[in-house]
Design an enzyme around this catalytic site. Structure first.
Site, mmCIF file in Angstrom:
data_model
loop_
_atom_site.group_PDB
_atom_site.id
_atom_site.type_symbol
_atom_site.label_atom_id
_atom_site.label_comp_id
_atom_site.label_asym_id
_atom_site.label_seq_id
_atom_site.Cartn_x
_atom_site.Cartn_y
_atom_site.Cartn_z
ATOM 1 N N HIS A 224 63.687 6.400 -1.912
ATOM 2 C CA HIS A 224 64.822 7.056 -2.587
ATOM 3 C C HIS A 224 64.344 8.421 -3.055
ATOM 4 O O HIS A 224 63.219 8.575 -3.498
ATOM 5 C CB HIS A 224 65.279 6.228 -3.799
ATOM 6 C CG HIS A 224 66.653 6.588 -4.272
ATOM 7 N ND1 HIS A 224 66.884 7.678 -5.080
ATOM 8 C CD2 HIS A 224 67.850 6.032 -4.017
ATOM 9 C CE1 HIS A 224 68.191 7.747 -5.326
ATOM 10 N NE2 HIS A 224 68.799 6.780 -4.691
ATOM 11 N N ASP A 281 70.659 -0.258 -0.758
ATOM 12 C CA ASP A 281 71.164 -0.673 0.559
ATOM 13 C C ASP A 281 70.401 -1.841 1.156
ATOM 14 O O ASP A 281 70.821 -2.420 2.152
ATOM 15 C CB ASP A 281 71.091 0.519 1.528
ATOM 16 C CG ASP A 281 72.053 1.590 1.097
ATOM 17 O OD1 ASP A 281 71.597 2.626 0.596
ATOM 18 O OD2 ASP A 281 73.261 1.361 1.216
HETATM 19 C C1 SDX Z 1 71.248 5.960 -0.767
HETATM 20 O O1 SDX Z 1 70.834 9.918 -3.682
HETATM 21 C C2 SDX Z 1 71.282 8.766 -3.941
HETATM 22 O O2 SDX Z 1 71.480 8.402 -5.102
HETATM 23 C C3 SDX Z 1 71.510 7.898 -2.738
HETATM 24 C C4 SDX Z 1 72.012 6.498 -3.056
HETATM 25 C C5 SDX Z 1 73.344 6.561 -3.745
HETATM 26 O O3 SDX Z 1 73.656 5.629 -4.497
HETATM 27 O O4 SDX Z 1 74.118 7.483 -3.403
HETATM 28 O O5 SDX Z 1 71.091 5.836 -3.875
HETATM 29 C C6 SDX Z 1 72.238 5.683 -1.797
HETATM 30 O O6 SDX Z 1 71.481 6.828 0.038
HETATM 31 C C7 SDX Z 1 69.958 5.176 -0.778
HETATM 32 C C8 SDX Z 1 68.993 5.619 0.365
HETATM 33 C C9 SDX Z 1 69.453 4.881 1.627
HETATM 34 N N1 SDX Z 1 68.610 5.363 2.808
HETATM 35 C C10 SDX Z 1 67.684 4.573 3.340
HETATM 36 O O7 SDX Z 1 67.347 3.468 2.925
HETATM 37 C C11 SDX Z 1 67.045 5.172 4.610
HETATM 38 C C12 SDX Z 1 65.517 4.987 4.542
HETATM 39 N N2 SDX Z 1 65.001 5.828 3.460
HETATM 40 C C13 SDX Z 1 64.445 7.116 3.841
HETATM 41 O O8 SDX Z 1 65.174 7.737 4.872
HETATM 42 C C14 SDX Z 1 64.137 7.984 2.632
HETATM 43 O O9 SDX Z 1 63.463 7.204 1.743
HETATM 44 C C15 SDX Z 1 65.266 8.694 1.887
HETATM 45 C C16 SDX Z 1 66.171 9.469 2.817
HETATM 46 C C17 SDX Z 1 66.080 7.720 1.114
HETATM 47 C C18 SDX Z 1 64.612 9.648 0.934
HETATM 48 O O10 SDX Z 1 63.970 10.628 1.733
HETATM 49 P P1 SDX Z 1 62.909 11.594 1.083
HETATM 50 O O11 SDX Z 1 63.388 12.056 -0.243
HETATM 51 O O12 SDX Z 1 62.533 12.600 2.128
HETATM 52 O O13 SDX Z 1 61.654 10.619 0.829
HETATM 53 P P2 SDX Z 1 60.380 11.041 0.072
HETATM 54 O O14 SDX Z 1 60.301 12.521 -0.154
HETATM 55 O O15 SDX Z 1 60.307 10.127 -1.125
HETATM 56 O O16 SDX Z 1 59.227 10.656 1.135
HETATM 57 C C19 SDX Z 1 57.890 10.632 0.657
HETATM 58 C C20 SDX Z 1 57.063 10.040 1.784
HETATM 59 C C21 SDX Z 1 57.182 10.809 3.108
HETATM 60 O O17 SDX Z 1 55.960 10.591 3.799
HETATM 61 P P3 SDX Z 1 54.770 11.730 3.628
HETATM 62 O O18 SDX Z 1 55.351 13.027 4.125
HETATM 63 O O19 SDX Z 1 54.410 11.758 2.153
HETATM 64 O O20 SDX Z 1 53.647 11.207 4.502
HETATM 65 O O21 SDX Z 1 57.503 8.709 2.056
HETATM 66 C C22 SDX Z 1 57.912 8.635 3.404
HETATM 67 C C23 SDX Z 1 58.230 10.037 3.850
HETATM 68 O O22 SDX Z 1 58.086 10.156 5.247
HETATM 69 N N3 SDX Z 1 59.096 7.768 3.441
HETATM 70 C C24 SDX Z 1 59.213 6.679 4.200
HETATM 71 C C25 SDX Z 1 60.468 6.127 3.875
HETATM 72 N N4 SDX Z 1 61.062 6.889 2.948
HETATM 73 C C26 SDX Z 1 60.210 7.908 2.684
HETATM 74 N N5 SDX Z 1 58.390 6.123 5.122
HETATM 75 C C27 SDX Z 1 58.833 4.998 5.734
HETATM 76 N N6 SDX Z 1 60.019 4.400 5.461
HETATM 77 C C28 SDX Z 1 60.866 4.939 4.550
HETATM 78 N N7 SDX Z 1 62.046 4.366 4.293
#
Ligand code: SDX
Length: 347
Positions: A224, A281
């Site tokens: 998140h 989710d």
């Molecule tokens: C919702 O904003 C809101 O409030 C959203 C929401 C709402 O109520 O409206 O809460 C609803 O949209 C929840 C999120 C639903 N999406 C997913 O579950 C899809 C999977 N999640 C990822 O796509 C991701 O976690 C996001 C999109 C949710 C967040 O993306 P960010 O902000 O780019 O993640 P981050 O900066 O925290 O990432 C840090 C690291 C990165 O790796 P490094 O560059 O440090 O090596 O964590 C990794 C990312 O690549 N990472 C993941 C990951 N999420 C982040 N790696 C593997 N699996 C994941 N799910």
């Protein structure tokens, strides 16, 4: 849900009388113009319900296009009541259209969640019994999704609304943004991911893919932008999931798989170091599946819940003394100055 909507739209939990009046007002806005219903007939039977929803919500602006001067609080409140009243109806009609079934009109004796289940699953040919536990579960899910500060779709609604556009056109923009798998589309993607994993022994391979720098695969339902601990909504959703499956006497292998995946991911350094936890989710899809709701409707239900927050945020913004258009700036990182090359000389 009436308490939640009243709190978001009018700023307070309602008294008994306010709640009764609010529910009566919302009931009066549940039907949509009969001409709007014709829009549904224009879609193919296999159209994704989110594609239908984004279209028909935008079309509401053709039927409710009072002048754009929303400085009148009564006009803002009316837009809010229309949105709260009509979203569940349009969402259920999107389901019926995608399944080639006749639409079922809302009933005044049912609350929002009961009506949604009724309009989705009832058929004119036979009685439909509402399961109170299932309806309560849906109502809690709608409340958990109602508002969540400036997530992508809510900010989209506010940016669109900052130009004083029609509120329903702004909500349609929110529907479009929510649809993406990185946002509200994740609940649908979680189910697809769990089905692709299939069995517990394949979890390590899936987790390895999610950690790989070269593989764009992400663990759906994890991570998140804001929460760097477990999404409190996911905790509630997980408990509710267990209660619902116990009540319906469903043994869902995907829930067992989800629990095992959560355990493996939460003990893995990659996820721990990046503070990646299950989000809202991760469990909602399993609840929807237990309620008999098809996967392509998961984000639609998210939109029904979130539309209360969208319109509440629009009301707040439209009522600001000085409403300024949203105009983000950008840093130019393109090519430095280049001489113009006439077409005849370009190679
Ligand atoms: C919702 O904003 C809101 O409030 C959203 C929401 C709402 O109520 O409206 O809460 C609803 O949209 C929840 C999120 C639903 N999406 C997913 O579950 C899809 C999977 N999640 C990822 O796509 C991701 O976690 C996001 C999109 C949710 C967040 O993306 P960010 O902000 O780019 O993640 P981050 O900066 O925290 O990432 C840090 C690291 C990165 O790796 P490094 O560059 O440090 O090596 O964590 C990794 C990312 O690549 N990472 C993941 C990951 N999420 C982040 N790696 C593997 N699996 C994941 N799910």
């Amino acid at each position: 849900m009436a308490d939640c909507a009243h709190l978001l739209l009018r700023g307070t939990l309602p008294t008994r009388k306010q709640r009764r009046d609010f529910q009566r007002e919302v009931r009066g806005h549940r039907l949509v113009h009969e001409h709007l219903i014709r829009f549904f007939q224009g879609f193919n039977h296999d159209a994704h319900p989110m594609a239908i929803l984004v279209s028909v919500v935008g079309a509401l602006s053709a039927f409710y296009n009072d002048d754009h001067d929303y400085r009148d609080p009564a006009k803002r409140d009316l837009a809010g009541m229309r949105c709260v009243g009509k979203m569940a109806t349009l969402a259920a009609y999107s389901y019926k259209t995608a399944h080639g079934q006749p639409i079922v009109y809302p009933r005044d004796d049912l609350n929002l969640a009961q009506n949604f289940m009724y309009m989705m699953f009832a058929l004119p040919t036979r009685p439909y019994d509402l399961d109170p536990v299932a309806c309560r579960c849906l109502e809690v899910i709608l409340m958990l999704h109602a508002d969540h500060e400036q997530n992508a779709s809510t900010s989209t609604v506010r940016i669109a609304g900052s130009s004083q556009a029609n509120p329903f056109a702004c909500v349609a923009a929110g529907v479009a943004s929510l649809w993406g798998p990185a946002h509200g589309g994740a609940n649908e993607a979680v189910l697809a991911m769990l089905e692709e994993i299939g069995t517990v022994d394949r979890i390590p391979k899936c987790v390895a893919r999610a950690k790989s720098k070269t593989d764009p695969f992400r663990l759906m339902g994890f991570g998140h932008r804001v929460y760097k601990q477990m999404d409190p909504r996911a905790r509630l959703m997980r408990d509710m999931c267990h209660k619902l499956l116990d009540h319906l006497k469903i043994k869902d292998p995907l829930l067992d798989l989800a629990m095992e995946l959560e355990k493996v991911a939460l003990s893995d350094d990659y996820f721990i170091s990046r503070k990646l936890y299950p989000n809202v989710d991760f469990y909602s899809g399993i609840c929807f599946r237990a309620l008999g709701i098809p996967r392509e409707m998961f984000t639609v239900i998210f939109a029904v819940g979130r539309s209360v927050g969208w319109i509440a945020q629009w009301i707040e913004m439209a009522g600001e003394e000085v409403s300024r258009i949203s105009r983000p700036r950008q840093m130019y990182e393109g090519a430095p100055e280049r001489p113009f090359v006439p077409l005849s000389e370009r190679r």
